[in-house]
Write a protein that holds these residues in place. Structure first.
Motif, short mmCIF file in Angstrom:
data_model
loop_
_atom_site.label_atom_id
_atom_site.label_comp_id
_atom_site.label_asym_id
_atom_site.label_seq_id
_atom_site.Cartn_x
_atom_site.Cartn_y
_atom_site.Cartn_z
N ASP A 106 -11.39 -35.16 39.58
CA ASP A 106 -10.14 -34.61 40.16
C ASP A 106 -8.96 -35.54 39.88
N ASN A 117 -18.48 -25.10 31.69
CA ASN A 117 -17.20 -24.78 32.36
C ASN A 117 -16.75 -25.92 33.28
N SER A 154 -13.11 -25.41 34.48
CA SER A 154 -13.06 -24.04 34.95
C SER A 154 -11.63 -23.65 35.28
N GLY A 155 -11.43 -22.42 35.70
CA GLY A 155 -10.10 -22.01 36.12
C GLY A 155 -9.57 -22.87 37.25
N ASP A 156 -10.43 -23.18 38.23
CA ASP A 156 -10.00 -24.02 39.36
C ASP A 156 -9.65 -25.42 38.88
N ALA A 157 -10.47 -25.97 37.96
CA ALA A 157 -10.19 -27.32 37.45
C ALA A 157 -8.89 -27.35 36.66
N ALA A 170 -6.36 -25.49 37.07
CA ALA A 170 -5.24 -25.37 38.02
C ALA A 170 -4.86 -26.72 38.63
N LYS A 171 -5.81 -27.67 38.65
CA LYS A 171 -5.54 -28.99 39.22
C LYS A 171 -4.88 -29.94 38.22
N ASP A 211 -13.51 -22.98 30.27
CA ASP A 211 -13.38 -21.54 30.48
C ASP A 211 -12.22 -21.05 29.61
N ALA A 242 -9.67 -18.58 31.23
CA ALA A 242 -8.80 -19.25 32.19
C ALA A 242 -7.79 -20.14 31.47
#
Length: 530
Positions: free
Chosen positions: A193, A214, A217-220, A222-223, A240, A243
């Motif tokens: 992170d 992944n 990923s999409g969440d990663a 976004a960070k 991904d 994403a």
């Protein structure tokens, strides 16, 4: 003894063919065969080794037909095209060449980073089209930027070295990176992170596993820091792609450079067509030097294994050097036979296997010996088990495998191995050594000293130490037509418990065993075969 045979089913440097021939190995070079899985399946049973690149898919069907196959050598790093569980189950060593193309792949990642930072492919296409769009291609400097490495193994370390030379600040996420190694590489070890929020450029250098699939990923994504640029020259599937395309369209990600894709060959891809994306067709290892290096390396590794038993860069088995192999061989046989002896005596569920190494053998590469011991112990229950699959099989069945190592101050032998099987009914243990003749011997059973060579057919008898037993036992075998080859007897004390371990020239049937157990001094009799 016939020569080992190796099939090369993908395009490989002719130098690899010459190495096999020079080492006395028959080699069949069919560089287009890997594309024809049915033909490969039809002929693979004739070969001891298979040398491949990425085109050949080593599937369970291929392996089912590979009755002679001992080793698959992948000229390159990734082994996604080899079914590792199936190969392991069949006892096939799978090797790769992790160092042969490391520099080439790392250089490609750096080149992609430059291409991305300065939009070189786009500017080239525009200029050659006669547009001269000088103001359109505003790049970004590399100097003083933060490079985030996801994975800092062989290739990641080279990328870090090059990035330090470019005066970048390097942060790395890698659970296996030690603090000392991070300092040596001049990188800052961080959690994922933190890397995502700090990095101006992110480059991936990790294998594709269930844990890394992944990882971006999409969440990663976004960070990540707004304006980040992402490079992937490792494996398709780490990012991904859908994403990432959305993040590129939104402008959150400033650009991406990809050499690898989820589906290859990549005819279509979510990233294609975006103006801030640079793509190459899996060129990471595509230099003349790298192709030559991995070809030579895989040929040397496979030859060493097929000729001497040396194992290098195996994915599914511990390494054994060429120097270690001849010294280990008799101890591998000892560990396997001791385990087999105890396994044949065990009828209850096995909960654990402990292997104790004393003396010189404790300083050897004991992982291979432990695999052999587990193989021998479990084969009476699982006939298909082998040295390659044994550790995994034990783990899957909840059998705890333990190694203990000691010096030889308390031992009468230069090297001594004791194996204990912890079964549900009771523990069983036996110990052995290898004498100067290279033959493994049993020298201890249930704490009682014996001295017996292993033979194909043997009888194990536990009896009371009373007069008349040896005469009655010998007469019984003689009357049954069973000839004694060697006879070893030991006892814990006069008149106490005794053990008889006898090599016989032919297997003893159940009728013979029943007669032995009927002798008044006998507590247990079992036939064991090696």
């Amino acid at each position: 003894m016939s020569k080992p045979r190796v099939l090369i089913s993908d395009a490989l440097s002719p130098a690899a063919v010459e190495i096999f021939k020079q080492r006395g190995i028959e080699v069949d070079f069919q560089p287009d065969l890997g594309k024809d899985k049915d033909k490969l399946a039809a002929i693979i049973g004739d070969y001891d080794g298979l040398a491949i690149r990425s085109a050949t898919k080593v599937t369970p069907k291929i392996l089912e037909n590979a009755s002679r196959l001992k080793v698959v050598g992948r000229a390159g790093i990734g082994v996604d095209n080899v079914d590792l569980p199936a190969a392991t189950a069949r006892g096939v060593i799978v090797m790769n060449t992790p160092f042969g193309n490391s520099i080439t792949t790392a250089e490609h990642a750096i080149a992609m980073m430059f291409a991305l930072a300065r939009q070189i492919p786009q500017a080239d296409a525009s200029t050659q089209a006669g547009k001269w769009e000088k103001n359109r291609f505003m790049g970004t400097e590399i100097t003083a930027k933060t490079l985030g490495l996801i994975g800092c193994g062989n290739i990641g370390a080279i990328v870090a070295n090059r990035a330090n030379g470019l005066h970048m600040h390097v942060v790395a996420y890698d659970p296996f990176l030690s603090a000392d190694r991070a300092r040596e590489l001049n990188v800052e070890k961080v959690e994922l992170d933190e890397l995502l929020t700090r990095a101006d450029f992110i480059t991936l250098h990790t294998p594709l596993t269930d844990k890394t699939r992944n990882i971006l990923s999409g969440d990663a994504i976004a960070k990540t820091k707004p304006g980040v640029r992402i490079i992937n020259c490792a494996r398709g599937g780490l990012v991904d792609e859908v994403a990432l395309r959305a993040a590129l369209d939104s402008g959150h990600v400033a650009g991406a450079a990809f050499d690898v894709f989820v589906e290859e060959p990549a005819k279509e891809n979510p990233l294609f067509g975006h103006p801030n994306v640079v793509c190459t067709p899996h060129l990471g290892a595509a230099t003349a030097e790298a192709q030559e290096n991995v070809a030579l390396q895989v040929a040397e590794q496979m030859s060493n294994y097929l000729i001497s038993g040396a194992i290098e860069n195996a994915i599914n088995f511990p390494s054994i050097t060429a120097d270690e192999a001849p010294r280990l061989r008799p101890f591998v046989a000892l560990a396997e036979k001791l385990g087999s002896f105890l396994g044949q005596l065990t009828e209850a569920e096995i909960r654990g296997i402990r292997i104790e190494y004393e003396g010189d053998v404790a300083a050897m590469n004991t992982k291979a010996l432990t695999s052999a011991a587990v193989t021998g112990a479990l084969r009476p229950f699982l006939p298909e088990i082998n040295m390659v699959s044994a550790p995994l099989v034990a783990r899957e069945r909840g059998i705890m495998v333990e190694e203990l190592k000691r010096d030889n101050e308390q031992s009468d032998y230069d090297s001594f191995i004791r194996i204990t099987i912890d079964a549900k009914d009771m523990p069983r243990h036996a110990g052995g050594t290898v004498f100067h003749d290279g033959k493994p011997r049993v020298v201890e059973i249930r704490g009682i000293d014996v001295d017996a060579e292993f033979a194909p057919h043997m009888l194990y008898v536990r009896n009371a130490d009373q007069p008349g037993f040896i005469g009655s036992f010998g007469s019984l075998l003689g009357d049954s037509g069973v000839n004694i080859a060697t006879f070893s007897l030991g006892r814990d004390a006069p008149g106490g418990d005794a053990i008889c371990f006898v090599a016989i020239d032919q297997p003893a049937g159940k009728d013979v065993l029943d007669k032995i157990e009927a002798l008044p001094q006998v507590k247990r009799a079992r036939a064991v075969n090696f």
